[in-house]
Design an enzyme around this catalytic site. Structure first.
Site, PDB file in Angstrom:
ATOM      1  CB  CYS A   1      51.319  44.201  34.151  1.00  0.00           C
ATOM      2  SG  CYS A   1      50.777  43.812  32.520  1.00  0.00           S
TER       3      CYS A   1
ATOM      4  NE  ARG B   1      41.308  43.667  35.121  1.00  0.00           N
ATOM      5  CZ  ARG B   1      42.410  44.242  34.652  1.00  0.00           C
ATOM      6  NH1 ARG B   1      43.469  43.507  34.367  1.00  0.00           N
ATOM      7  NH2 ARG B   1      42.473  45.532  34.460  1.00  0.00           N
TER       8      ARG B   1
HETATM    9  P1  CPR Z   1      50.442  49.775  38.959  1.00  0.00           P
HETATM   10  O1  CPR Z   1      49.828  51.018  39.527  1.00  0.00           O
HETATM   11  O2  CPR Z   1      50.751  48.777  40.025  1.00  0.00           O
HETATM   12  O3  CPR Z   1      51.609  50.044  38.095  1.00  0.00           O
HETATM   13  O4  CPR Z   1      49.326  49.138  38.000  1.00  0.00           O
HETATM   14  C1  CPR Z   1      48.025  48.833  38.432  1.00  0.00           C
HETATM   15  C2  CPR Z   1      47.170  48.430  37.241  1.00  0.00           C
HETATM   16  O5  CPR Z   1      47.690  47.248  36.617  1.00  0.00           O
HETATM   17  C3  CPR Z   1      45.747  48.051  37.561  1.00  0.00           C
HETATM   18  O6  CPR Z   1      44.887  49.143  37.726  1.00  0.00           O
HETATM   19  C4  CPR Z   1      45.339  47.166  36.397  1.00  0.00           C
HETATM   20  O7  CPR Z   1      44.848  47.874  35.312  1.00  0.00           O
HETATM   21  C5  CPR Z   1      46.637  46.549  35.956  1.00  0.00           C
HETATM   22  N1  CPR Z   1      46.740  45.143  36.320  1.00  0.00           N
HETATM   23  C6  CPR Z   1      46.411  44.548  37.471  1.00  0.00           C
HETATM   24  N2  CPR Z   1      46.747  43.247  37.452  1.00  0.00           N
HETATM   25  C7  CPR Z   1      47.305  43.039  36.257  1.00  0.00           C
HETATM   26  C8  CPR Z   1      47.848  41.930  35.617  1.00  0.00           C
HETATM   27 CL1  CPR Z   1      47.989  40.448  36.377  1.00  0.00          CL
HETATM   28  N3  CPR Z   1      48.272  42.054  34.364  1.00  0.00           N
HETATM   29  C9  CPR Z   1      48.203  43.230  33.719  1.00  0.00           C
HETATM   30  N4  CPR Z   1      47.732  44.341  34.278  1.00  0.00           N
HETATM   31  C10 CPR Z   1      47.286  44.238  35.525  1.00  0.00           C
END
Ligand code: CPR
Length: 501
Positions: free
Chosen positions: A315, A413
């Site tokens: 993210c 999203r």
């Molecule tokens: P990690 O477990 O990889 O740290 O985080 C996963 C979570 O990140 C997902 O469940 C979702 O909420 C969030 N997420 C997924 N894609 C994202 C992007 Cl592009 N930007 C911000 N948050 C994201």
């Protein structure tokens, strides 16, 4: 949940903390790690046997991972970077995985020819070979199996010439365990169930039943009918309702309104409309990071809250938009409000090692949602690639440029559904590779083991006790360095400690 001294103090000072800022204090223990209870909730009515939920991301949760995770006691949330029909199909795969009893078996008639049946099999894509045979009054008169088709030298023969007459049958009330014993005893591949009038009302197939019986069912996260539990991500407005119609038909257990900013008018309106149309369906909503947002969502009907704005490994929201809250403080603030309504909190994103699970729970979470910690396992979508001498699998943010270009859901999203070109999109995440991790069951074994040990040290016998008893110490950079292995060249990789990237 009792107030947590460190988190209250940091709030008062306007400081937000995250996993690496703290460690749990030990406490007097009467419970051994193996004896702690890990059962908890994802939402009001959807339980978990381990507090682990997989992220609805297209490099993490498809049907395959959801099946394995539910078998291990957690739940998978099927992502929405696929069309509604395909998403519902994946949910159906999970719900049918343990379905030993075929409630409406496909039957054939005794006066049909073998050619008719083979043609139907081809057209409909049936992958099975055993069919109960009915007379035209609908009564069960026989059964044909794979052998009958294989040894048939003339496709023009009628089913009645090849079928086994008076097949082995059992009453409607036969359980899967009884069916297994009967089929094993009598060496039969299928067992039709009939009612008092001789009408077929179900069927067990040996290969399915054996697969289910061999799994260790006591760990499975199942619904009241014995089917694996599964969740699915939905968007807002029209997307939500198009998906819901199909998902509910497939008996989805819980849906997750999957947005980057859950405290917004479209999410709240969609939530209220869903709860009006589907009052019995659990809806988890997010993402949020502020207690007041939680209150608004719960008042609008949320059955579970997903917390996390910017902690995700892929993210870039905090960097691109300058917004977000370090995850531990976010979880704590949200949990305090949610607790007063009895609604569970899911801490989503930012976990790096198994030790982060008890930390998230002690801060107030009922369960954690993981992306990167599950990415790279055998069960995630996608192939492994070989790069720099080792195997990897891809993992990407749902707001990464590639995910947004490919799918409207991902753009929605991040509130950019009408932009399509690369130059028009503002990504909030990145694309990448994570090391290949092998089987999900091995990975979860380590995570659950770490959590159990954490609970043992704290002296918490249950998830709720960990939420109550867990107290934190703030650590410094020196403390963090001390926490990791130091002053040694690691020569053997431990299965639960990442040493190389
Ligand atoms: P990690 O477990 O990889 O740290 O985080 C996963 C979570 O990140 C997902 O469940 C979702 O909420 C969030 N997420 C997924 N894609 C994202 C992007 Cl592009 N930007 C911000 N948050 C994201």
């Amino acid at each position: 949940m009792e107030p947590k001294a460190l988190l209250e103090k940091s709030f008062a000072e306007g400081i937000a903390l995250t996993f690496d800022d703290v460690r749990l204090r030990t406490g007097y223990a009467e419970v051994m790690p193996d004896d702690v209870s890990l059962s908890t909730k994802f939402s009001k009515n959807v339980g978990l046997k381990i507090p682990i939920v997989s992220s609805p991301m297209d490099t993490v949760t498809g049907g395959k991972l959801a099946i394995e995770l539910a078998k291990l006691g957690g739940i998978g949330v099927i992502h929405r970077n696929l069309n509604p029909e395909e998403q519902a199909r994946q949910v159906s795969r999970v719900k049918h995985h343990l379905n030993g009893l075929i409630e409406r078996p496909i039957c054939v008639y005794e006066d049909e020819t073998i050619a008719d049946i083979l043609e139907r099999k081809r057209k409909k894509g049936y992958a099975f070979h055993s069919f109960p045979v009915l007379d035209r009054a609908g009564k069960l008169v026989g059964i044909v199996t794979g052998n009958d088709f294989e040894f048939c030298d003339d496709d023009c023969k009628f089913v009645s010439n090849l079928m086994t007459q008076k097949p082995l049958i059992a009453p409607e009330s036969t359980t899967m365990e009884q069916a297994y014993e009967i089929m094993k005893d009598r060496k039969k591949k299928a067992l039709p169930l009939v009612d008092f009038s001789g009408k077929i009302v179900g069927m067990y197939v040996f290969t399915d039943v054996r697969r289910i019986m061999k799994d260790d069912a006591k760990f499975h996260n199942i619904d009241s009918k014995g089917r694996l539990r599964v969740g699915a991500a939905i968007g807002v407005k029209e997307d939500a309702f198009v998906r819901l119609k199909l998902l509910v038909k497939e008996n989805v257990d819980v849906v997750v309104i999957d947005t980057a900013h859950g405290d917004s008018i479209n999410v709240l309106d969609t939530l209220r409309a869903i709860k009006r149309a589907y009052p019995d369906l659990d809806v988890v909503v997010g993402n949020v990071s502020i207690g007041e947002s939680v209150r608004r969502l719960i008042e609008a009907g949320a059955d579970g809250i997903r917390v996390g704005q910017g902690p995700g490994s892929i993210c870039t929201t905090r960097i691109i938009a300058g917004v977000g809250r370090p995850q531990l403080s976010a979880v704590y603030d949200c949990a305090k409000v949610a607790d007063s309504y009895g609604i569970p909190i899911c801490a989503d994103g930012g976990l790096k090692t198994s030790g982060d699970i008890p930390i998230a729970i002690a801060a107030g979470a009922h369960c954690v949602m993981m992306g990167s910690m599950l990415a790279g396992t055998d069960e995630t979508p996608g192939e492994t690639v070989f790069f720099k001498g080792r195997q990897w699998k891809s993992y990407r943010g749902m707001g990464s440029i590639s995910a947004m270009q490919e799918n409207k859901g991902a753009r929605e999203r991040y509130l950019q559904e009408d932009s399509t070109g690369k130059d028009q999109l503002i990504p909030e995440g990145v694309d990448g590779l994570v090391p290949y991790k092998g089987r999900l069951s091995d990975v979860i074994f380590q995570y659950v083991g770490g959590l159990r040990h954490g609970m043992g040290y704290v002296g918490a016998a249950s998830i709720q006790e960990l939420r109550e008893k867990g107290e934190f110490d703030r650590i410094t950079d020196a403390g963090k360095t001390e926490s990791h292995p130091h002053d040694i060249n690691i020569t053997k990789e431990a299965p639960n400690y990442p040493t190389s990237e």
